[in-house]
Design a protein around this motif. Structure first.
Motif, mmCIF file in Angstrom:
data_model
loop_
_atom_site.group_PDB
_atom_site.id
_atom_site.type_symbol
_atom_site.label_atom_id
_atom_site.label_comp_id
_atom_site.label_asym_id
_atom_site.label_seq_id
_atom_site.Cartn_x
_atom_site.Cartn_y
_atom_site.Cartn_z
ATOM 1 N N ASP A 69 0.831 -1.200 0.000
ATOM 2 C CA ASP A 69 0.000 0.000 0.000
ATOM 3 C C ASP A 69 0.864 1.249 0.000
ATOM 4 O OD1 ASP A 69 -2.537 -1.301 0.085
ATOM 5 O OD2 ASP A 69 -2.238 -1.708 2.204
ATOM 6 N N THR A 70 2.011 1.157 0.656
ATOM 7 C CA THR A 70 2.948 2.276 0.652
ATOM 8 C C THR A 70 3.865 2.236 -0.558
ATOM 9 O OG1 THR A 70 2.949 2.463 3.055
ATOM 10 C CG2 THR A 70 4.854 3.345 1.902
ATOM 11 N N LEU A 71 4.471 1.076 -0.801
ATOM 12 C CA LEU A 71 5.509 1.002 -1.828
ATOM 13 C C LEU A 71 4.966 1.209 -3.233
ATOM 14 C CD1 LEU A 71 7.601 -1.989 -0.435
ATOM 15 C CD2 LEU A 71 8.150 0.443 -0.345
ATOM 16 N N CYS A 72 3.865 0.543 -3.561
ATOM 17 C CA CYS A 72 3.291 0.707 -4.902
ATOM 18 C C CYS A 72 2.761 2.126 -5.093
ATOM 19 C CB CYS A 72 2.184 -0.321 -5.133
ATOM 20 S SG CYS A 72 2.787 -2.014 -5.339
ATOM 21 N N ALA A 73 2.125 2.667 -4.050
ATOM 22 C CA ALA A 73 1.627 4.038 -4.158
ATOM 23 C C ALA A 73 2.775 5.027 -4.266
ATOM 24 C CB ALA A 73 0.746 4.374 -2.950
ATOM 25 N N GLN A 74 3.879 4.747 -3.535
ATOM 26 C CA GLN A 74 5.060 5.610 -3.630
ATOM 27 C C GLN A 74 5.590 5.641 -5.057
ATOM 28 O OE1 GLN A 74 7.061 6.789 -0.764
ATOM 29 N NE2 GLN A 74 8.745 7.592 -1.957
ATOM 30 N N ALA A 75 5.725 4.463 -5.656
ATOM 31 C CA ALA A 75 6.243 4.396 -7.013
ATOM 32 C C ALA A 75 5.290 5.049 -8.003
ATOM 33 C CB ALA A 75 6.496 2.935 -7.399
ATOM 34 N N TYR A 76 4.000 4.779 -7.851
ATOM 35 C CA TYR A 76 3.012 5.344 -8.767
ATOM 36 C C TYR A 76 2.937 6.866 -8.618
ATOM 37 C CZ TYR A 76 -1.358 5.854 -11.353
ATOM 38 O OH TYR A 76 -2.325 6.224 -12.265
ATOM 39 N N LYS A 91 6.157 4.688 -12.783
ATOM 40 C CA LYS A 91 5.089 3.685 -12.727
ATOM 41 C C LYS A 91 5.604 2.261 -12.895
ATOM 42 C CE LYS A 91 1.625 6.951 -14.396
ATOM 43 N NZ LYS A 91 0.603 7.252 -15.425
ATOM 44 N N LYS A 92 6.694 2.096 -13.646
ATOM 45 C CA LYS A 92 7.197 0.738 -13.856
ATOM 46 C C LYS A 92 7.708 0.123 -12.559
ATOM 47 C CE LYS A 92 6.313 1.141 -18.208
ATOM 48 N NZ LYS A 92 5.084 0.537 -18.755
ATOM 49 N N LEU A 93 8.047 0.969 -11.587
ATOM 50 C CA LEU A 93 8.495 0.442 -10.297
ATOM 51 C C LEU A 93 7.352 -0.202 -9.525
ATOM 52 C CD1 LEU A 93 10.998 3.138 -8.980
ATOM 53 C CD2 LEU A 93 11.448 1.046 -10.257
ATOM 54 N N VAL A 94 6.109 0.115 -9.871
ATOM 55 C CA VAL A 94 4.971 -0.543 -9.222
ATOM 56 C C VAL A 94 5.024 -2.039 -9.503
ATOM 57 C CG1 VAL A 94 2.457 -0.641 -9.040
ATOM 58 C CG2 VAL A 94 3.604 1.559 -9.432
ATOM 59 N N LEU A 112 5.623 -5.330 -6.976
ATOM 60 C CA LEU A 112 4.751 -6.502 -7.041
ATOM 61 C C LEU A 112 5.573 -7.781 -7.141
ATOM 62 C CD1 LEU A 112 2.067 -8.082 -7.653
ATOM 63 C CD2 LEU A 112 2.435 -7.453 -10.046
ATOM 64 N N GLN A 113 6.529 -7.808 -8.052
ATOM 65 C CA GLN A 113 7.357 -9.002 -8.224
ATOM 66 C C GLN A 113 8.131 -9.314 -6.949
ATOM 67 O OE1 GLN A 113 9.697 -9.200 -11.951
ATOM 68 N NE2 GLN A 113 8.591 -7.347 -12.553
ATOM 69 N N ARG A 114 8.729 -8.285 -6.350
ATOM 70 C CA ARG A 114 9.566 -8.511 -5.165
ATOM 71 C C ARG A 114 8.756 -9.100 -4.019
ATOM 72 N NH1 ARG A 114 11.968 -3.392 -4.401
ATOM 73 N NH2 ARG A 114 13.663 -4.059 -5.763
ATOM 74 N N MET A 115 7.571 -8.557 -3.757
ATOM 75 C CA MET A 115 6.756 -9.071 -2.665
ATOM 76 C C MET A 115 6.263 -10.489 -2.965
ATOM 77 S SD MET A 115 5.330 -9.013 0.239
ATOM 78 C CE MET A 115 5.854 -7.385 0.774
ATOM 79 N N THR A 116 5.883 -10.737 -4.212
ATOM 80 C CA THR A 116 5.399 -12.073 -4.571
ATOM 81 C C THR A 116 6.488 -13.115 -4.376
ATOM 82 O OG1 THR A 116 3.886 -11.106 -6.202
ATOM 83 C CG2 THR A 116 4.333 -13.457 -6.378
ATOM 84 N N TYR A 117 7.707 -12.800 -4.802
ATOM 85 C CA TYR A 117 8.821 -13.738 -4.617
ATOM 86 C C TYR A 117 9.099 -13.967 -3.129
ATOM 87 C CZ TYR A 117 9.782 -12.997 -9.592
ATOM 88 O OH TYR A 117 9.692 -12.936 -10.967
ATOM 89 N N LEU A 118 9.044 -12.891 -2.342
ATOM 90 C CA LEU A 118 9.270 -13.028 -0.901
ATOM 91 C C LEU A 118 8.226 -13.945 -0.273
ATOM 92 C CD1 LEU A 118 10.570 -12.260 1.825
ATOM 93 C CD2 LEU A 118 9.046 -10.262 1.865
ATOM 94 N N CYS A 152 1.834 0.012 -15.617
ATOM 95 C CA CYS A 152 2.733 -0.138 -14.476
ATOM 96 C C CYS A 152 3.504 -1.457 -14.502
ATOM 97 C CB CYS A 152 1.959 -0.021 -13.162
ATOM 98 S SG CYS A 152 1.316 1.625 -12.824
ATOM 99 N N TRP A 153 3.476 -2.142 -15.632
ATOM 100 C CA TRP A 153 4.188 -3.421 -15.741
ATOM 101 C C TRP A 153 5.261 -3.301 -16.811
ATOM 102 C CZ3 TRP A 153 4.945 -7.597 -13.031
ATOM 103 C CH2 TRP A 153 5.487 -8.740 -13.638
ATOM 104 N N ASN A 154 6.471 -3.695 -16.453
ATOM 105 C CA ASN A 154 7.591 -3.603 -17.389
ATOM 106 C C ASN A 154 8.245 -4.958 -17.599
ATOM 107 O OD1 ASN A 154 9.175 -2.007 -19.132
ATOM 108 N ND2 ASN A 154 10.833 -1.936 -17.621
#
Length: 667
Positions: A280-287, A292-295, A299-305, A426-428
């Motif tokens: 909620d913080t990280l994706c909103a921060q990037a957006y 936007k590509k950092l959103v 997503l990828q980083r949290m999913t892998y974790l 927001c996807w790269n």
């Protein structure tokens, strides 16, 4: 009474929302140093990657606005009346709100549009700008009665109704030259331009002229909460359908699914939901920063974790039969619960992906994406239960297979939505950088996980306790938890709507309107609680048989439901009051009150009455009722004593703090 014109502020909140920036733009005013550190590291790693430093913030206003809503960009920014709820975890058992998520969610263009519409509605209600639909010269008595009961306009007397000119003169002694209040024929009204509307809004707020009515607040809370209620109920229907299906098989199976769900919630679903709230913080921060590509990277980083954390969970679930057999007295129930959990292992990757995916779309303001996904997924979940349990005759394991099917279906449907409808900006693509920079993210995620886990455990421990009374009581507990959690999915979304609305009004320096909205929310919560009380009371002998054919289990449920019916009123009031505390920036009061009431009041009473007085399941739920009485009483008392003007001052001080930190001027 008149005063000098109030100048339009040169720069308001989010005025730099779409400005280019080089590293971490000051447009996104996060109060989270960890979030800033994460974004800064990500940008440092991809400084040469033009795609990841994308600043494409242009948007087509024609596609979002009607003729009246057409805004120029400079007038559109500021948006004090729209914000987003953060840290929400839902889908299993009772929805929860994690610890305060640091940072301020960025606003999407549609949020800006919604904010301006909300401002315009309040200006009309206060007779400061022309009405959208002028009142006809002659009205029927029924029309007059309807208007008096349901009109959102602030009453100023029959002689002044809709005569906006005199009220506007209290804001400014001179009207803008380009703002005609009436057309030449004196019959039709001309709405102000966006820049004129901004002038009038700022001046009216400064002149303390913006009021609201219970009709306006009831309408707004209804609009905010209706889609949330649908989403929450649809998501929880996955659990309800599983319990409903298993209950038709037998008593032991119903108790086993309750025990398995408890284990899954505590060991997997709560940690996954809690950890993912940091997005909620990280994706909103990037957006919000324009990168936007950092959103997609977050997503990828949290999913892998989350997938990595599933490894010990999968091991625990595979051997869960032995663990549960050492805790509960019935080995057959433990064996069935262990079998259910072993099948559920196949659905855990989908759970992690969907929790992260929800935050990915929500950061872009696409809250309806989850609703559409669940509108498709929930009916398919019902069909899957029928297919696996009855068509293929898999029985109890088939119910678990249906849950696995749905858990993997939901992220797939969300992927299709993003790929073919909206959200791809927001996807790269997949990136190796998702395996870097995990430390700060974990530090940011841990508080959310701890808070969600604490709230889940307080209720799940009742299931573990009920297993000590025998298979019938464990099966009855499964039904009661399902029923009470379903009813809670109505006041909880309402509390989120109330929190959002009050926070918006406080941010706009409208403390009087915020108090009115809070009163309406509490009244709505009380009505919802009374409705749920009536529902459970009148259907106490019918509801159990929706889930089971066992007369002993149904009898236990029928005895406990009156206690749960009383619980509904205090549960609803506690949810609304906690939401209001979040709205005025006092969420810690609600959090500590909840933890104190559950762990130091409710659970001790539950165990004492349940075992010492031998009230068994009735005693367990009586303790929860007492705990909720304490929660609702303390939070309502605090709200009654709260200084709402001070809350406005604190909101302004937070903005000034951000200004000092980031060098951005706020007005």
């Amino acid at each position: 009474m008149s005063s000098a014109p109030v100048p339009i502020p040169a720069r308001r909140r989010h005025d730099r929302l779409f400005e280019p920036s080089s590293l971490v733009p000051t447009s996104y005013l996060s109060r989270s140093p960890l979030a800033e550190e994460i974004i800064a590291r990500d940008l440092a790693e991809c400084v040469d990657d033009d795609a990841d430093s994308d600043q494409d913030s242009n948007w087509d206003s024609d596609s979002l606005l009607g003729a009246e809503d057409h805004l120029d960009l400079s007038a559109a920014l500021g948006a004090p009346l729209i914000s987003r709820p953060t840290g929400i975890a839902y889908g299993t058992l009772r929805p929860t709100i994690a610890a305060n998520v640091p940072g301020t969610p960025a606003l999407a263009p549609r949020d800006v549009v919604a904010s301006r519409r909300a401002e315009r509605s309040l200006l009309r209600d206060n007779h400061i700008i022309p009405p959208k639909h002028p009142r006809p010269f002659e009205e029927s008595r029924w029309r007059q009665l309807y208007r008096r009961l349901f009109s959102t306009k602030v009453p100023v007397g029959d002689d002044e109704e809709d005569h906006f000119g005199p009220l506007l003169s209290r804001v400014s002694t001179k009207a803008l030259e380009s703002t005609p209040l009436l057309t030449d024929d004196g019959q039709g009204y001309v709405s102000p331009s966006p820049s004129e509307q901004q002038f009038q809004w700022d001046a009216a707020v400064a002149g303390n002229l913006i009021k609201t009515t219970w009709q306006r607040e009831a309408q707004t809370l209804g609009q905010y909460s209706r889609s949330l209620i649908v989403t929450f109920l649809l998501h929880y229907s996955v659990t309800v359908t599983s319990v409903f299906t298993v209950g038709r098989i037998g008593r032991l199976e119903l108790g086993a699914v309750s025990l398995a769900t408890m284990t899954a919630n505590i060991t997997c679903y709560a940690p996954v939901q809690g950890l993912s709230t940091c997005l909620d913080t990280l994706c909103a921060q990037a957006y919000g920063s324009g990168h936007k590509k950092l959103v997609g990277l977050q997503l990828q980083r949290m999913t892998y974790l989350l997938w990595m954390l599933l490894l010990p969970i999968v091991t625990l679930w595979w051997y869960s039969e032995r663990v549960l057999a050492s805790i509960i007295p019935d080995p057959e129930t433990a064996a069935l619960a262990g079998l259910y959990l072993r099948v559920l292992i196949l659905g855990t990757p989908g759970v992690a992906a969907f929790e992260s995916g929800k935050r990915f779309v929500q950061a872009q303001g696409l809250f309806h994406a989850t609703t559409w996904v669940l509108l498709i997924g929930a009916p398919l979940n019902v069909a899957a239960n029928w297919f696996f349990v009855w068509k293929l005759e898999l029985g109890f394991p088939g119910a678990a297979a249906a849950v696995v099917f749905t858990q993997n279906l939901l992220p797939f449907l969300l992927f299709l939505y993003v790929r073919f409808i909206e959200g791809m900006e927001c996807w790269n693509g997949l990136s190796k950088r998702a395996f870097h920079n995990w430390g700060p993210m974990i530090k940011l995620a841990l508080p959310g996980m701890i808070m969600v886990e604490a709230q889940y455990f307080a209720f799940e421990v009742l299931t573990l306790a009920s297993s000590q009374f025998g298979s019938a009581h464990l099966a009855a507990q499964s039904i009661i938890v399902t029923v009470t959690s379903t009813t809670f999915n109505i006041p909880f979304p309402l509390s989120i709507a109330a929190s959002t609305r009050v926070a918006n009004l406080i941010g706009a320096r409208l403390s009087g309107a915020a108090r009115t909205s809070a009163k309406v929310a509490l009244a709505a919560g009380l009505l919802v609680g009374l409705f749920n009380l009536t529902l459970l009371s009148t259907l106490r002998f019918r509801l159990p048989y929706l889930f089971t054919r066992d007369d002993d289990v149904a009898a236990i449920v029928s005895r406990v439901l009156p206690i749960c019916a009383v619980l509904q009123v205090f549960d609803s009031l506690a949810a609304i009051s906690h939401g209001l505390l979040r709205g005025i920036g006092r969420q810690r009061v609600g959090t500590y009150t909840n933890l104190f009431a559950y762990y130091l009041v409710a659970l001790p009473i539950s165990f004492s009455v349940g075992w010492v007085l031998r009230w068994k399941l009735e005693g367990l739920w009586l303790g929860i009722v007492v705990g909720l009485v304490v929660v609702s009483s303390v939070e309502l008392w605090y709200l009654h004593q709260a200084d709402w003007e001070h809350a406005v001052e604190e909101a302004e001080m937070r903005l000034k703090s951000d200004e000092a930190q980031h060098g951005v001027e706020f007005k």
